[in-house]
Design a protein around this motif. Structure first.
Motif, mmCIF file in Angstrom:
data_model
loop_
_atom_site.group_PDB
_atom_site.id
_atom_site.type_symbol
_atom_site.label_atom_id
_atom_site.label_comp_id
_atom_site.label_asym_id
_atom_site.label_seq_id
_atom_site.Cartn_x
_atom_site.Cartn_y
_atom_site.Cartn_z
ATOM 1 N N GLU A 1 0.369 -6.400 -9.860
ATOM 2 C CA GLU A 1 0.327 -5.514 -8.198
ATOM 3 C C GLU A 1 -0.656 -4.584 -8.038
ATOM 4 O OE1 GLU A 1 4.716 -4.057 -7.073
ATOM 5 O OE2 GLU A 1 4.982 -4.920 -8.556
ATOM 6 N N LEU A 2 -0.673 -4.122 -8.889
ATOM 7 C CA LEU A 2 -2.021 -2.997 -7.956
ATOM 8 C C LEU A 2 -3.128 -3.681 -7.815
ATOM 9 C CD1 LEU A 2 -2.494 -0.098 -7.207
ATOM 10 C CD2 LEU A 2 -3.434 -0.195 -9.448
ATOM 11 N N VAL A 3 -3.787 -4.740 -9.069
ATOM 12 C CA VAL A 3 -4.580 -5.347 -9.061
ATOM 13 C C VAL A 3 -4.733 -5.942 -7.493
ATOM 14 C CG1 VAL A 3 -5.874 -7.618 -9.758
ATOM 15 C CG2 VAL A 3 -5.444 -5.643 -11.284
ATOM 16 N N SER A 4 -3.520 -6.758 -6.923
ATOM 17 C CA SER A 4 -3.381 -7.461 -5.948
ATOM 18 C C SER A 4 -3.277 -6.824 -4.980
ATOM 19 C CB SER A 4 -2.220 -8.453 -5.907
ATOM 20 O OG SER A 4 -1.565 -8.283 -5.441
ATOM 21 N N GLU A 5 -3.593 -5.617 -4.669
ATOM 22 C CA GLU A 5 -3.548 -4.733 -4.028
ATOM 23 C C GLU A 5 -4.785 -3.936 -3.687
ATOM 24 O OE1 GLU A 5 -0.896 -2.923 -1.458
ATOM 25 O OE2 GLU A 5 0.552 -3.954 -2.639
ATOM 26 N N ILE A 6 -5.380 -3.746 -3.988
ATOM 27 C CA ILE A 6 -7.174 -3.832 -4.287
ATOM 28 C C ILE A 6 -7.705 -4.992 -3.898
ATOM 29 C CG2 ILE A 6 -9.052 -2.812 -5.137
ATOM 30 C CD1 ILE A 6 -7.067 -1.518 -7.090
ATOM 31 N N ALA A 7 -7.284 -5.986 -4.244
ATOM 32 C CA ALA A 7 -8.357 -7.067 -4.074
ATOM 33 C C ALA A 7 -7.904 -7.193 -2.546
ATOM 34 C CB ALA A 7 -7.543 -8.927 -5.003
#
Ligand code: CTP
Length: 407
Positions: free
Chosen positions: A392-398
């Motif tokens: 989820e964090l990776v998708s928020e960063i992206a």
């Protein structure tokens, strides 16, 4: 941890090779992670492992022939490939790869690979063969050809081979193939991006046998590294002393002290798209490292002259980079006032995003709750296992990265 392959229908093909024994473990792992597995075997594969074993482990009849009258329309190759989310051939022999390269379809396995709808049912291939067969120009040419035709060719392992020789060509282990398959299904939100991550505690030596450290296990940082790699990024992980395996496809640099972590990060940071500081870096280190073990002195309560000096702040240093500064993500492990302290760190360290959590509740645990704090506001990621949160964090960063820098 949640089932990673829940709802996925995998068509698992076996061609002939000693590595068929690993396919038994593979099917067990895929089923355990929630996948439905339909096994199809070449005639040669049945010489190495029986369909009985594969049927018992997959809980479904194994298909071995295109002439099987038990199939209602006698078209097993069509039926199997229409219901699958992916076809995985493990082991893929040199002969099978040659067949795929030519588009031949003279047995059920090759026929099914050819008949599958390319767009809907991607093909993953786990090669397995002797090192000379692997190195042969014909095999390498065939591998290039099937990759050009859209197959996702997995790496091979190196080491002792069944024939007694040593080299490249062993099939990956079952758990590695399972992880490759899980990664394959993740959205490639960071494709072409370079991501640098710090993880774990640091260890600041006092003398040759003692040191200052903390209870960070590194699990969250390693999960973020795995999630970023799954999302297609080129990941470098600078890890303090932890007992965790390196996620697949991640480049790892091991360090002990905060200064070593700083020295590993700073020269690389300018070439990265994202920097994620998950490490629990010691704020101080002993001012002097004793050459020998500090001995207890009779009548002395504590060692005389034990002084601390401040460590460099890695995240703040990267946040201050003038040229080619990456998107900076920091973590804040607090014991109270999470949002307030996280916002304070956002400004003080010039980060783009701070990920807050309550430290004592998360260190060493497999799950966590996160609070994302940035200029735009706050968002909570509810309690979940660390890998799901990392994704989820990776998708928020992206989603926060400037599209202008998209490759
Ligand atoms: N951090 C860092 N280098 C340091 C200290 C911290 O890169 N020397 C990073 C951590 O990896 C984390 C963030 O800064 O991403 C916040 O770490 P934390 O220890 O909570 O912050 P401190 O600066 O130590 O603040 P405080 O002691 O007030 O909690």
């Amino acid at each position: 941890m949640s089932l990673q392959l829940e709802g996925k229908h995998i068509l698992l093909g076996l061609s002939g090779g000693i590595a068929c024994y690993k396919a038994a473990e593979l099917v067990r792992l895929l089923v355990k992670d929630g996948a439905t597995v339909q096994v199809v075997m070449s005639e040669a594969a049945t010489q190495f492992i029986t369909p009985v074993t594969m049927q018992a482990l997959s809980n479904r009849p194994v298909r071995t022939s295109q002439w099987d009258a038990a199939e209602f329309n006698n078209m097993a190759h069509i039926n199997m490939s229409r219901e699958a989310d992916a076809m995985l051939i493990a082991p893929a022999s040199a002969d099978l790869i040659a067949k795929l390269a030519q588009g031949r379809a003279d047995d059920l396995l090759s026929l099914t690979a050819l008949a599958r709808p390319i767009e809907r049912c991607p093909l993953l291939v786990a090669p397995a063969m002797n090192r000379e067969m692997w190195a042969h120009p014909a095999t390498q040419r065939n591998l290039r050809q099937i990759a050009a035709d859209g197959a996702h060719v997995l790496n091979v392992g190196t080491g002792d081979q069944a024939c007694g020789e040593t080299g490249d060509g062993r099939m990956l282990e079952a758990a590695e193939i399972r992880d490759e398959l899980i990664a394959f299904f993740q959205p490639k939100r960071l494709a072409g991006r370079r991501v640098l991550i710090t993880a774990g505690p640091t260890f600041e030596p006092i003398d040759p046998v003692r040191g200052l450290t903390n209870r960070s296990s590194g699990k969250m940082g390693f999960a973020v590294a795995r999630a970023a790699a799954e999302a297609g990024a080129e990941v470098t992980l600078v890890a303090g002393p932890v007992h965790l395996p390196t996620p697949r496809g991640v480049r790892r640099i091991d360090v002990q002290t905060a200064q070593q972590m700083f020295d590993a990060v700073l020269p690389r940071a300018g070439q990265q798209d994202v920097f994620i500081a998950t490490a629990a870096v010691a704020d101080w280190r002993p001012a002097k490292l004793a050459d020998h073990k500090i001995k207890k002195q009779p009548g002395q309560a504590a060692p005389a002259g034990f002084e601390l000096t401040e460590n460099p702040d890695i995240l703040a240093a990267v946040g201050k980079l003038a040229a080619s500064r990456p998107f900076c993500v920091g973590f804040a492990a607090e014991s109270q006032d999470l949002a307030k302290f996280a916002r304070d760190k956002l400004e003080r360290k010039r980060a783009d995003l701070i990920v807050g959590n309550i430290g004592a509740a998360t260190f060493g645990q497999d799950d966590n709750t996160l609070l994302l704090v940035d200029k735009a506001g706050e968002r909570e990621l509810p309690r979940n296992d660390k890998l799901s949160l990392a994704r989820e964090l990776v998708s928020e960063i992206a989603a926060r990265m400037t599209p202008t820098t998209t490759p």
